[in-house]
Write a protein that holds these residues in place. Structure first.
Motif, PDB file in Angstrom:
ATOM      1  N   UNK A  72       9.639 -11.942  -2.345  1.00  0.00           N
ATOM      2  CA  UNK A  72      10.749 -11.285  -1.634  1.00  0.00           C
ATOM      3  C   UNK A  72      12.029 -12.101  -1.685  1.00  0.00           C
ATOM      4  N   UNK A  73      11.876 -13.427  -1.847  1.00  0.00           N
ATOM      5  CA  UNK A  73      13.048 -14.310  -1.804  1.00  0.00           C
ATOM      6  C   UNK A  73      13.828 -14.341  -3.128  1.00  0.00           C
ATOM      7  N   UNK A  74      13.118 -14.118  -4.246  1.00  0.00           N
ATOM      8  CA  UNK A  74      13.766 -14.205  -5.558  1.00  0.00           C
ATOM      9  C   UNK A  74      14.892 -13.184  -5.733  1.00  0.00           C
ATOM     10  N   UNK A  75      14.702 -11.887  -5.379  1.00  0.00           N
ATOM     11  CA  UNK A  75      15.819 -10.929  -5.480  1.00  0.00           C
ATOM     12  C   UNK A  75      17.012 -11.319  -4.599  1.00  0.00           C
ATOM     13  N   UNK A  76      16.719 -11.902  -3.410  1.00  0.00           N
ATOM     14  CA  UNK A  76      17.799 -12.338  -2.500  1.00  0.00           C
ATOM     15  C   UNK A  76      18.584 -13.492  -3.130  1.00  0.00           C
ATOM     16  N   UNK A  77      17.834 -14.402  -3.782  1.00  0.00           N
ATOM     17  CA  UNK A  77      18.459 -15.546  -4.452  1.00  0.00           C
ATOM     18  C   UNK A  77      19.390 -15.063  -5.560  1.00  0.00           C
ATOM     19  N   UNK A  78      18.958 -14.047  -6.312  1.00  0.00           N
ATOM     20  CA  UNK A  78      19.773 -13.489  -7.402  1.00  0.00           C
ATOM     21  C   UNK A  78      21.059 -12.866  -6.867  1.00  0.00           C
ATOM     22  N   UNK A  79      20.967 -12.194  -5.698  1.00  0.00           N
ATOM     23  CA  UNK A  79      22.153 -11.563  -5.107  1.00  0.00           C
ATOM     24  C   UNK A  79      23.194 -12.595  -4.689  1.00  0.00           C
ATOM     25  N   UNK A  80      22.723 -13.780  -4.304  1.00  0.00           N
ATOM     26  CA  UNK A  80      23.648 -14.836  -3.863  1.00  0.00           C
ATOM     27  C   UNK A  80      24.420 -15.474  -5.023  1.00  0.00           C
ATOM     28  N   UNK A  81      23.891 -15.320  -6.237  1.00  0.00           N
ATOM     29  CA  UNK A  81      24.563 -15.930  -7.398  1.00  0.00           C
ATOM     30  C   UNK A  81      25.792 -15.133  -7.806  1.00  0.00           C
TER      31      UNK A  81
END
Length: 778
Positions: free
Chosen positions: A618-627
């Motif tokens: 669940x955290x990986x898509x959130x990490x991508x959005x922050x980039x």
């Protein structure tokens, strides 16, 4: 190579770029429906830009003139970005990451090797000191923590002194024993030969018969050597064997390398002189020309006061600082020029910067006489021209303050006009700023505001999340081109990509954007990359190569590596926050997730449930959005079993999916040849490389490297002069390994066909096939 030669190379590259920009502007106006024609047009542009890029990269690396280098750098970044844009267009058109240009290369009379995209040397050169310092700190932290390069605890145990002495004594006694045994054997053989001679009795042979026998043997030996030499000369003449000393580095190349190093030193000196000149020339201009500029500006503005008064009957309002001051008054006189500069038909964000650079080249350098500037030092007049604008802008601010007061006094004295202060606008602006600050504060909450980057860096290294990248260049990923790609696609067979196709994608999606901030910010953004392929095809090596070529930090967030670290939901949040903060601050950075299918398991095996492999799902898509575009951070996943993952969320996390295949015959041939040579092996006629490449169908680079290292021990390398290498030595070890069978390769192909791009490709070949045929007919 001399300065004149590099200048000539630059002029030729600029001519090619100029004609290409003209063609691009013409083609973009035209409307075309034929997909084959569109692809050929895009591919031709792409190949031509790659050739310009190769030349400009070489010129930028070696030219010593500091002002020329600034302009070349601007154009170079533009060309890089345009290559990425064209690649993106081709992917969307063909619905495939891999393209084949065999027919176009034939038309352009180019070799496939000329499609290789170089990695600009300035990626590392311009931050070499920073990279070295960072590696030194990383090595120190690893040493202090007792960790190895991968961040794992070192398994080396200390040994008591008595035990060490005993081991050395045992080894030394064994060595002496072997020598004594060899000496005794030689004595025994000598005695045995003497005994045999006494028993048989020495017969005196006929001198003539003995001489004849020696002559026969010598003549036979001499003739065989002559025949062998003639055969070699024939093979060299036919071009089937390389000439002698073909692979030996010549004295000219060694000299050229020395000149390159000297040129780099001259470059640095000229850069320093140029930076100093920027400061000194500006201060000289302020002292010498500053008073005249100030006087002329004041006179110009007073004239404007008088003109407005005579035309309107009252003095004008003076533009404030935010609007641009008095500069606005005189810049409004040429709206036609503005209109011409803003008008662009191209959707590209890099074409305008390339055109601007090309125009600067035409204006400044194309016809400039540099016969007097032999050392290629900075041009003082160009610096003065540039700095005059800066000096004028600074003086204009002072003049504006004086002239506002003068205008106020004129109004009071002549018209008795009173000025009303404009307060509402300022208040509105302040509110707007506060509002924005508040929102930003909520959005980017810093969980480690009280900690330094150095302490966070140290923590990640000690936890094994920030690891030392292996020094591997992308050129070490050996392979050969696929020469039948276009032919196979014409008969509706989808070819497996070659290893060099994979290498090219790694350069385009990973290395170029991470290396250049200007390219990363504007080019089609690739945040995440997935490398899928069987074990041993070099996926891990490619991750390390990206870091080596760009000087990037390597973060390891593999499920096995984060097990038991930063436990709980808040711990996971803190871990990702620290990783992202350090990766941003010390960019470029690569976040590597090995065996990434585990993060997206459809069903977690019972043996792995305790390790929580799906922590990052669940955290990986959130990490991508922050980039963001200005964050040079790339997430790279590697997987041997992509079929175990839930395909929808898996493909959503990875923007680009690259299928890394097992090597084909051509790549295996090159691999055997180069890996044997790199490990100290000598290639002779006794070693049939073609035979080795043929029998190792299905075996990967990892298998070949393992076998070569096992066979080429130090002892075997020393024996090569008397006992050349043969294929038989490698076969037994290969036979004991399991190859990648066709069925496994088919599994990867079938899985890839289910990915978003793979599905689109399949649909276009089946559903849209008839429509395409109709379009081709038209």
């Amino acid at each position: 190579m001399s300065n004149a030669m590099y200048n000539k190379m630059w002029h030729q590259a600029q001519e090619a770029l100029n004609s290409l920009l003209d063609k691009e502007s013409q083609k973009l106006v035209e409307q075309e429906k034929n997909q084959v024609y569109i692809f050929q047009m895009l591919a031709t542009f792409y190949i031509k830009y790659v050739q310009i890029f190769r030349n400009l990269e070489n010129v930028y690396d070696q030219i010593v003139h500091p002002q020329k280098r600034l302009l070349i750098r601007k154009i170079l970044d533009g060309v890089m970005g345009r290559i990425l844009e064209l690649k993106n267009e081709m992917v969307e058109l063909e619905l495939s990451e891999f393209h084949y240009f065999d027919d176009i290369l034939q038309d352009l009379k180019l070799a496939p090797q000329q499609l290789d995209i170089p990695i600009p040397k300035y990626f590392l050169k311009e931050k070499m000191e920073v990279i070295k310092e960072r590696q030194k700190i990383l090595a120190q932290i690893l040493a202090d923590s007792g960790l190895d390069a991968t961040g794992m605890k070192s398994t080396v145990k200390s040994m008591p002194l008595e035990r060490a002495i005993k081991l050395i004594q045992i080894a030394e006694r064994a060595r002496q024993g072997r020598l004594r045994a060899l000496f005794m054997k030689q004595i025994y053989l000598q005695e045995y030969r003497a005994k045999q001679a006494r028993l048989l009795g020495e017969k005196v042979a006929d001198a003539g018969a003995a001489a004849l026998r020696i002559q026969k043997v010598w003549r036979g030996f001499h003739q065989s050597k002559r025949t062998e030499k003639e055969r070699e000369e024939e093979m060299i003449f036919l071009g089937m064997d390389p000439p002698p000393l073909f692979n030996q580095v010549s004295a000219t190349i060694i000299q050229a390398e020395k000149v390159d190093l000297l040129r780099c030193q001259v470059q640095l000196k000229h850069e320093e002189d140029y930076r100093e000149a920027l400061v000194t020339i500006k201060s000289d201009l302020q002292q010498i020309e500053g008073p005249d500029i100030k006087e002329s500006l004041q006179e110009q503005i007073r004239q404007w006061f008088i003109e407005c008064r005579s035309l309107t009957g009252s003095f004008p309002e003076y533009p404030n600082v935010e609007e641009g001051g008095s500069a606005v008054i005189f810049s409004d006189k040429t709206p036609e020029q503005e209109e011409e500069e803003e008008w662009k038909m191209s959707p590209s964000v890099f074409l305008p910067s390339m055109e601007e650079g090309n125009n600067l080249y035409k204006d400044m350098w194309m016809n400039k006489d540099e016969s007097r500037n032999f050392p290629q030092d900075y041009d003082e007049e160009l610096i003065k021209k540039e700095k005059r604008k800066e000096v004028e802008a600074e003086i204009r601010l002072q003049v504006d303050e004086l002239m506002r007061q003068e205008l106020k006094n004129l109004k009071l004295a002549v018209n008795k006009e009173m000025e009303l202060p404009i307060k509402a606008g300022k208040k509105g602006k302040k509110k707007g700023r506060k509002g924005r600050r508040g929102k930003k504060g909520k959005k980017d909450k810093d969980l480690t505001a009280d900690r330094t980057i150095e302490s966070l860096f140290k923590e990640l290294v000690e936890e094994g999340l920030l690891i030392q990248a292996q020094k591997v260049n992308l050129s070490d990923y050996i392979g050969e081109y696929s020469y039948l790609g276009t032919t196979l696609r014409h008969v509706s067979i989808e070819p497996m990509p070659s290893l060099l196709d994979v290498r090219q994608l790694i350069t385009l999606y990973g290395i170029l954007p991470l290396g250049s901030a200007a390219v990363h910010e504007k080019a089609p953004l690739v945040k995440s990359l997935l490398l899928a392929g069987p074990s041993g095809v070099g996926k891990k090596m490619l991750v390390h190569a990206i870091c080596t070529e760009t000087g990037a930090n390597l973060f390891n967030l593999s499920s096995a590596n984060i097990t038991g670290k930063y436990p709980g939901k808040s711990g996971l949040q803190m871990m990702l926050h620290i990783v992202l903060k350090v990766a941003r601050q010390l960019q470029p950075s690569v976040v590597w997730i090995q065996d990434t299918e585990k993060t997206f398991y459809r069903k977690v095996p019972n043996t792995e449930k305790r390790n929580e492999p799906k922590r990052l799902k669940k955290q990986l898509p959130k990490l991508l959005k922050l980039l963001k575009p200005d964050d040079r951070i790339l997430i790279v996943g590697t997987t041997q079993r992509p079929f175990d993952a839930e395909i929808q969320s898996f493909c959503r996390a990875y923007q680009k999916i690259i299928l890394v295949p097992r090597p084909d015959y051509a790549s295996r041939y090159v691999l055997w040849k180069q890996i044997i040579q790199r490990n100290g092996g000598v290639l002779t006629k006794a070693l049939n490389i073609s035979c080795l490449a043929k029998v190792t169908d299905g075996f990967t680079q990892g298998h070949i490297v393992k076998v070569v290292k096992s066979v080429l021990t130090d002892r075997r390398i020393r024996q090569q002069y008397h006992k050349p290498l043969t294929p038989v030595e490698f076969i037994p070890l290969i036979a004991s390994m399991n190859p990648v069978y066709k069925e496994e390769e088919e599994c990867f192909k079938n899985w890839y066909a289910k990915t978003p791009l793979g599905r689109k490709r399949v649909l276009s070949l089946t559903v849209g096939g008839k429509e395409k045929e109709m379009e081709k007919g038209k």
